[in-house]
Design a protein around this motif. Structure first.
Motif, PDB file in Angstrom:
ATOM      1  N   THR A 252       6.988  12.266 -33.542  1.00 46.16           N
ATOM      2  CA  THR A 252       6.794  10.864 -33.967  1.00 46.16           C
ATOM      3  C   THR A 252       7.912   9.940 -33.486  1.00 46.16           C
ATOM      4  O   THR A 252       8.468   9.176 -34.260  1.00 46.16           O
ATOM      5  CB  THR A 252       6.612  10.711 -35.507  1.00 46.16           C
ATOM      6  OG1 THR A 252       7.790  11.129 -36.173  1.00 46.16           O
ATOM      7  CG2 THR A 252       5.404  11.469 -35.993  1.00 46.16           C
ATOM      8  N   VAL A 253       8.192  10.006 -32.213  1.00 44.24           N
ATOM      9  CA  VAL A 253       9.152   9.082 -31.599  1.00 44.24           C
ATOM     10  C   VAL A 253       8.412   8.193 -30.599  1.00 44.24           C
ATOM     11  O   VAL A 253       8.080   8.632 -29.503  1.00 44.24           O
ATOM     12  CB  VAL A 253      10.278   9.849 -30.872  1.00 44.24           C
ATOM     13  CG1 VAL A 253      11.253   8.867 -30.218  1.00 44.24           C
ATOM     14  CG2 VAL A 253      11.010  10.765 -31.835  1.00 44.24           C
ATOM     15  N   PRO A 254       8.148   6.947 -30.974  1.00 42.26           N
ATOM     16  CA  PRO A 254       7.537   6.034 -30.002  1.00 42.26           C
ATOM     17  C   PRO A 254       8.487   5.817 -28.833  1.00 42.26           C
ATOM     18  O   PRO A 254       9.705   5.750 -29.014  1.00 42.26           O
ATOM     19  CB  PRO A 254       7.371   4.725 -30.799  1.00 42.26           C
ATOM     20  CG  PRO A 254       7.416   5.142 -32.243  1.00 42.26           C
ATOM     21  CD  PRO A 254       8.358   6.318 -32.287  1.00 42.26           C
TER      22      PRO A 254
ATOM     23  N   GLU B 186      15.943   4.939 -26.507  1.00 44.23           N
ATOM     24  CA  GLU B 186      14.737   5.758 -26.653  1.00 44.23           C
ATOM     25  C   GLU B 186      15.052   7.237 -26.435  1.00 44.23           C
ATOM     26  O   GLU B 186      14.612   8.106 -27.197  1.00 44.23           O
ATOM     27  CB  GLU B 186      13.646   5.282 -25.683  1.00 44.23           C
ATOM     28  CG  GLU B 186      13.170   3.852 -25.996  1.00 44.23           C
ATOM     29  CD  GLU B 186      11.962   3.404 -25.170  1.00 44.23           C
ATOM     30  OE1 GLU B 186      11.276   4.259 -24.588  1.00 44.23           O
ATOM     31  OE2 GLU B 186      11.701   2.182 -25.129  1.00 44.23           O
ATOM     32  N   SER B 189      16.888   8.744 -29.412  1.00 38.83           N
ATOM     33  CA  SER B 189      16.004   8.996 -30.552  1.00 38.83           C
ATOM     34  C   SER B 189      15.163  10.241 -30.310  1.00 38.83           C
ATOM     35  O   SER B 189      14.972  11.064 -31.213  1.00 38.83           O
ATOM     36  CB  SER B 189      15.089   7.791 -30.798  1.00 38.83           C
ATOM     37  OG  SER B 189      15.817   6.708 -31.325  1.00 38.83           O
ATOM     38  N   LEU B 190      14.676  10.365 -29.102  1.00 36.64           N
ATOM     39  CA  LEU B 190      13.882  11.546 -28.765  1.00 36.64           C
ATOM     40  C   LEU B 190      14.735  12.811 -28.907  1.00 36.64           C
ATOM     41  O   LEU B 190      14.278  13.829 -29.448  1.00 36.64           O
ATOM     42  CB  LEU B 190      13.364  11.431 -27.332  1.00 36.64           C
ATOM     43  CG  LEU B 190      12.441  12.549 -26.857  1.00 36.64           C
ATOM     44  CD1 LEU B 190      11.129  12.530 -27.633  1.00 36.64           C
ATOM     45  CD2 LEU B 190      12.151  12.421 -25.353  1.00 36.64           C
ATOM     46  N   ALA B 193      15.497  13.542 -32.704  1.00 35.99           N
ATOM     47  CA  ALA B 193      14.304  14.017 -33.415  1.00 35.99           C
ATOM     48  C   ALA B 193      13.942  15.438 -33.015  1.00 35.99           C
ATOM     49  O   ALA B 193      13.170  16.110 -33.701  1.00 35.99           O
ATOM     50  CB  ALA B 193      13.124  13.080 -33.153  1.00 35.99           C
ATOM     51  N   ASP B 263      10.544  -7.499 -27.482  1.00 33.62           N
ATOM     52  CA  ASP B 263      10.078  -7.068 -28.794  1.00 33.62           C
ATOM     53  C   ASP B 263      11.149  -6.285 -29.544  1.00 33.62           C
ATOM     54  O   ASP B 263      11.293  -6.414 -30.758  1.00 33.62           O
ATOM     55  CB  ASP B 263       8.813  -6.214 -28.642  1.00 33.62           C
ATOM     56  CG  ASP B 263       7.592  -7.066 -28.337  1.00 33.62           C
ATOM     57  OD1 ASP B 263       7.616  -8.272 -28.623  1.00 33.62           O
ATOM     58  OD2 ASP B 263       6.607  -6.517 -27.823  1.00 33.62           O
ATOM     59  N   ASP B 267      12.800  -7.373 -33.088  1.00 30.06           N
ATOM     60  CA  ASP B 267      12.761  -6.427 -34.198  1.00 30.06           C
ATOM     61  C   ASP B 267      14.163  -6.286 -34.809  1.00 30.06           C
ATOM     62  O   ASP B 267      14.348  -6.300 -36.038  1.00 30.06           O
ATOM     63  CB  ASP B 267      12.234  -5.091 -33.652  1.00 30.06           C
ATOM     64  CG  ASP B 267      11.844  -4.090 -34.714  1.00 30.06           C
ATOM     65  OD1 ASP B 267      12.467  -4.074 -35.782  1.00 30.06           O
ATOM     66  OD2 ASP B 267      10.927  -3.289 -34.452  1.00 30.06           O
ATOM     67  N   ARG B 287      14.500   3.325 -35.980  1.00 26.12           N
ATOM     68  CA  ARG B 287      13.608   2.950 -37.085  1.00 26.12           C
ATOM     69  C   ARG B 287      12.161   3.247 -36.727  1.00 26.12           C
ATOM     70  O   ARG B 287      11.400   3.751 -37.557  1.00 26.12           O
ATOM     71  CB  ARG B 287      13.801   1.469 -37.404  1.00 26.12           C
ATOM     72  CG  ARG B 287      12.933   0.969 -38.550  1.00 26.12           C
ATOM     73  CD  ARG B 287      13.398  -0.397 -39.068  1.00 26.12           C
ATOM     74  NE  ARG B 287      13.555  -1.362 -38.006  1.00 26.12           N
ATOM     75  CZ  ARG B 287      14.712  -1.908 -37.637  1.00 26.12           C
ATOM     76  NH1 ARG B 287      15.824  -1.615 -38.271  1.00 26.12           N
ATOM     77  NH2 ARG B 287      14.758  -2.776 -36.652  1.00 26.12           N
ATOM     78  N   ARG B 288      11.782   2.925 -35.495  1.00 28.08           N
ATOM     79  CA  ARG B 288      10.402   3.216 -35.069  1.00 28.08           C
ATOM     80  C   ARG B 288      10.075   4.694 -35.231  1.00 28.08           C
ATOM     81  O   ARG B 288       8.933   5.070 -35.485  1.00 28.08           O
ATOM     82  CB  ARG B 288      10.226   2.847 -33.587  1.00 28.08           C
ATOM     83  CG  ARG B 288      10.152   1.373 -33.312  1.00 28.08           C
ATOM     84  CD  ARG B 288       9.694   1.077 -31.876  1.00 28.08           C
ATOM     85  NE  ARG B 288      10.623   1.527 -30.865  1.00 28.08           N
ATOM     86  CZ  ARG B 288      11.215   0.757 -29.941  1.00 28.08           C
ATOM     87  NH1 ARG B 288      10.977  -0.539 -29.923  1.00 28.08           N
ATOM     88  NH2 ARG B 288      12.029   1.265 -29.052  1.00 28.08           N
ATOM     89  N   ALA B 289      11.074   5.537 -35.051  1.00 27.57           N
ATOM     90  CA  ALA B 289      10.860   6.982 -35.124  1.00 27.57           C
ATOM     91  C   ALA B 289      11.107   7.533 -36.521  1.00 27.57           C
ATOM     92  O   ALA B 289      11.026   8.746 -36.736  1.00 27.57           O
ATOM     93  CB  ALA B 289      11.769   7.680 -34.120  1.00 27.57           C
ATOM     94  N   GLY B 290      11.429   6.652 -37.464  1.00 29.22           N
ATOM     95  CA  GLY B 290      11.684   7.118 -38.821  1.00 29.22           C
ATOM     96  C   GLY B 290      12.998   7.864 -38.969  1.00 29.22           C
ATOM     97  O   GLY B 290      13.193   8.581 -39.959  1.00 29.22           O
TER      98      GLY B 290
ATOM     99  N   PRO C 254       7.653  -9.481 -33.295  1.00 29.85           N
ATOM    100  CA  PRO C 254       7.285  -8.853 -32.016  1.00 29.85           C
ATOM    101  C   PRO C 254       5.770  -8.804 -31.872  1.00 29.85           C
ATOM    102  O   PRO C 254       5.054  -8.579 -32.853  1.00 29.85           O
ATOM    103  CB  PRO C 254       7.862  -7.432 -32.145  1.00 29.85           C
ATOM    104  CG  PRO C 254       8.899  -7.522 -33.223  1.00 29.85           C
ATOM    105  CD  PRO C 254       8.384  -8.571 -34.178  1.00 29.85           C
TER     106      PRO C 254
ATOM    107  N   ASP D 267       4.640   5.325 -34.960  1.00 30.59           N
ATOM    108  CA  ASP D 267       5.549   4.643 -35.882  1.00 30.59           C
ATOM    109  C   ASP D 267       5.021   4.767 -37.319  1.00 30.59           C
ATOM    110  O   ASP D 267       5.775   5.042 -38.267  1.00 30.59           O
ATOM    111  CB  ASP D 267       5.633   3.181 -35.421  1.00 30.59           C
ATOM    112  CG  ASP D 267       6.757   2.390 -36.062  1.00 30.59           C
ATOM    113  OD1 ASP D 267       7.088   2.658 -37.230  1.00 30.59           O
ATOM    114  OD2 ASP D 267       7.288   1.472 -35.407  1.00 30.59           O
ATOM    115  N   ALA D 270       5.549   8.226 -38.500  1.00 31.39           N
ATOM    116  CA  ALA D 270       6.973   8.453 -38.765  1.00 31.39           C
ATOM    117  C   ALA D 270       7.393   7.858 -40.106  1.00 31.39           C
ATOM    118  O   ALA D 270       8.432   8.230 -40.649  1.00 31.39           O
ATOM    119  CB  ALA D 270       7.820   7.858 -37.640  1.00 31.39           C
ATOM    120  N   ARG D 288       7.993  -4.253 -38.040  1.00 30.41           N
ATOM    121  CA  ARG D 288       8.666  -4.763 -36.843  1.00 30.41           C
ATOM    122  C   ARG D 288       9.148  -6.193 -37.036  1.00 30.41           C
ATOM    123  O   ARG D 288      10.155  -6.606 -36.473  1.00 30.41           O
ATOM    124  CB  ARG D 288       7.697  -4.739 -35.641  1.00 30.41           C
ATOM    125  CG  ARG D 288       7.406  -3.369 -35.091  1.00 30.41           C
ATOM    126  CD  ARG D 288       6.661  -3.425 -33.748  1.00 30.41           C
ATOM    127  NE  ARG D 288       5.337  -4.025 -33.836  1.00 30.41           N
ATOM    128  CZ  ARG D 288       4.201  -3.430 -33.481  1.00 30.41           C
ATOM    129  NH1 ARG D 288       4.216  -2.188 -33.014  1.00 30.41           N
ATOM    130  NH2 ARG D 288       3.056  -4.047 -33.568  1.00 30.41           N
TER     131      ARG D 288
END
Lengths: 293, 293, 293, 293
Positions: A252-254, B186, B189-190, B193, B263, B267, B287-290, C254, D267, D270, D288
């Motif tokens: 769950t990593v966008p 990014e 985060s990947l 996670a 974006d 954010d 945050r997008r990835a929790g 966004p 997202d 997550a 967002r």
């Protein structure tokens, strides 16, 4: 010194890696789908293996295969693993995290130690034994593999005791490579459309903010629209972006840059650039902007 | 040697640049909206100017202002330009291509030479006279400005004979900076996670594929989640991304990475990170990835 | 019944709206930049105005202008507003939220009531007095405007007591229109590349999940690649997407779909489709996929 | 009238479909992994089957399974197909194009006719026999299936003579659904951040430009932030977006909206919204923008 080392996969990378092991004095038993590389290595002192089972009869096996599918078909074969005498398999391919997990489980089931050790470096670097090796696995297994890493690489980077951690690092590195190329592609299109020569922009950038091989090498290819010969073919780039996106999906990593990359690579393939270097993604940025090929 | 040099804008960058000119032996007449920097430079030998008109009475004017709005209000004033004795204005601000065009036209109308020369480098670099200067304008004007550039910078890069070309290069450079930060955000985060320490990933990358100040400096900030103190505030980053997007819109150059950046910065602002470094865009990826803050 | 109504802007929409007011029995004084529409309306009973000041001498003014720039130049003129006898201005144009704010302030400064009332509907709908009117402003002002709305529209929708709220709703509606077109463009490319006729897909969708004028009308244009004649020109679509993106930027919202739309419209413009309907964004989706024009 | 119909998969959709066949007078032999639905259908006149082989002993088999994995495991089993007496299998599941291809090949290999017939409609629609059926396959096979379609659906839509064409249409329809939800999510966040009630915006839109069940139903959920109970769970939405992206990847069709959707759904997952309706993607748009939950 370990005993005989089995080596599977003598492609552009693998042959240089196996040769590095030979040069370091290891006994290396090699297998490849096509026979020519086997013969070439044998001429340099390697033992040719007729079957994968012979390779897995060695104490330690190193494999360097092209992709998930090949790894799965060749070395995750249940019969092969069940009959193996090997106690350590060092998988140096760039594979998905999903495959990394299945490989770890399959080896555990058959009592074979499993280490992931994908690499950074192109074939000449592999031939010179100067790879950067990204390693993960149980410490005792990594210690066993270290002499092999020392023969093949300039440095070993450790990412943890679970094999998939090394695969994650490799996927992250390739993702950053692709991002750098796309960002230069967009910036060069913007420059050209506004009267700045892309080569001037890249020259500035690589001399100041962005030194190093990636911006210098790919920057020149992007700015000069020189996508052939392919150092790294575009479909492989798409595959690597896919590995990142799949890893992101599973955790769950966008990855919004990843989505853009995916679309750009598909666009390039749709326009017949599948045999070009992945720097040809720059042609997509140019086409979007209506700039001439 | 040119005669007296007028200097407008003694912010964090401008004060170091004006001081570099002084150190090189130039006579410098300085103006700033707030008086303290004027007094400080005067103590080092500069002539304080009470009005912009006094500055534009000098033969050559250098300006280093914050943004389009400030440039437009202060130095594109018709009365100021109409009454100016100056024959050369070197605008070193990072401005939009639209403003670059208006500035070029306004100066031409009043018979004042106009050169654009935005810079790469932070305030300490400006103070040391070691900036990289991106210059464009008529060759004769650039030749006149060169002694000033030599005082303020380590190297001058030429992008053409139209001022907006230098602004284009600067916008492109900042765009690449933002892309590098987001791509590391990014990738980290990947990595996290999937059980890889972001610092390990960045250490690998900066020692191999991505040396240099951007990946090293911002990579550490991203990996360590250290967004304060701000070296470059996030809203300025959004402004710079906006310059790229606007330039792209005016020249029909789609910038998909630019849209993602926009974006992400919005954010970050929406979550109160407007006083942090633009590396705080990494908090958005997390945050997008929790992932925890 | 209000007294004389001033009407500014007799374009394709405005002429139908002014005529609707005439048919409802209002006294209408009309102004337009080019004289032909004024003459045409005068032949139907309108009072021709030679100057905007004559229009703003009326008690109530309705304006229907093309864009921010035109509104700002024509009806936010300080001298005009200062000399106006009008006590209510109903601005029916699609404008930015930034302009909406400046317009509200300018009218307040001069003691003129200000209402925003952008519309949904094309010219034939305007001519028939069947528009949907999106209104916002002080309740007392809206009550005064209601007879005019009743003449021009089939229904008035209220969004609050601040004019910019109506502009927000209009921007949101246009954003959704653009999203619907792009989503059909992508889906039709996917269909065609996989052997499904786009017309078959659109026929299914509009008969089931997506009835209504947008999917039916634009769906047919997308599926049949019929982008001319333009019902709504592509640059206007880009402008409207820009209004959404700018509103999002100002309010830290966004809009990732918005970024995609922006790039797609720029791509279309870069390929010479600026005179086509905004459904021509479908040609971009096709080109990305390597499908024939 | 066909002979006995085998039916595999009595989930929320399948049970209604099987019941529709019973009501139309067909002899239906049913199988399900869990026994309760089998018993329920048997009570209404169906023949319970103890094994899949019993089902595939029928002349015609209809299957309605959850996903690729289930289809592959249950009904693409080589032994099952090799031993089947069935001469027609109507696969009504929503599956990938890759699976569609494998299924077509597997059935061809065993001489079993194969038709794809995914559906539009929720469980109550299935129970009422009012589905829209998207069918593709050889004309003679479709003709045989038509009485079954007539029992289960209100209308059959034909997409060609290759099964995967129907799967393509279904994937396209679901993609458009997801796009509509995301576009409303973004527009409603923009509205709310600018002082417009999302419910007001949706009311306007569904009464004018966007009538029909999707905008009305999902629009209300988005505007009211009502994501439970789930009519269609978010992970299923992500799966469907994935089917579109995968289809695009295999046919080199970039889907930039698809990439945005993917990230938005990830997202949401997550942040723990995996049990909510896919309209919960609106919570991502709100987050967002820094809007409250």
């Amino acid at each position: 010194m370990t005993g005989t080392i089995g080596f599977v996969g003598l492609g552009a990378m693998g042959r240089g890696m196996a040769d590095s092991l030979l040069r370091a004095g290891h006994v290396v038993r090699v297998w490849n789908r096509s026979p020519e590389p086997v013969a070439a290595l044998a001429a340099r002192g390697a033992e040719p293996a007729g079957t994968l089972a012979e390779v897995f009869a060695a104490d330690t096996v190193v494999s360097m295969l092209a992709d998930d599918e090949t790894v799965e078909r060749l070395v995750l074969d249940r019969a092969l693993l069940a009959g193996a005498a090997a106690t350590l398999h060092v998988n140096m391919a760039t594979v998905s995290l999903a495959l990394a997990g299945r490989a770890e489980a399959a080896h555990a089931e058959h009592g074979i130690g499993y280490v992931a050790a994908p690499v950074l470096g192109r074939p000449p670097v592999a031939a010179a034994g100067q790879l950067n090796i990204l390693a993960a696995g149980e410490p005792a297994l990594l210690a066993r593999a270290e002499p092999l890493f020392a023969a093949m690489g300039q440095r070993t980077w450790h990412f943890g005791d679970r094999p998939r951690q090394a695969n994650t690092a490799k996927i992250g590195a390739n993702f950053l490579l692709a991002c750098a190329i796309e960002s230069m592609a967009e910036a060069c299109s913007l420059a050209e459309a506004n009267g700045v020569r892309p080569t001037d922009l890249i020259e500035l950038l690589t001399a100041t903010l962005f030194p190093g091989p990636v911006y210098t090498g790919y920057g020149a290819m992007v700015a000069e629209r020189r996508y052939e010969p392919a150092g790294f073919r575009l479909p492989l780039g798409l595959k690597d972006v896919g590995l990142a996106l799949d890893a992101g999906a599973a955790s769950t990593v966008p990855l919004p840059f990843g989505g853009v990359l995916r679309d750009a690579f598909l666009d390039a393939l749709a326009h017949g650039d599948g045999d070009k270097d992945w720097a040809a993604v720059a042609a997509v940025a140019r086409r979007r902007a209506g700039l001439p090929d």
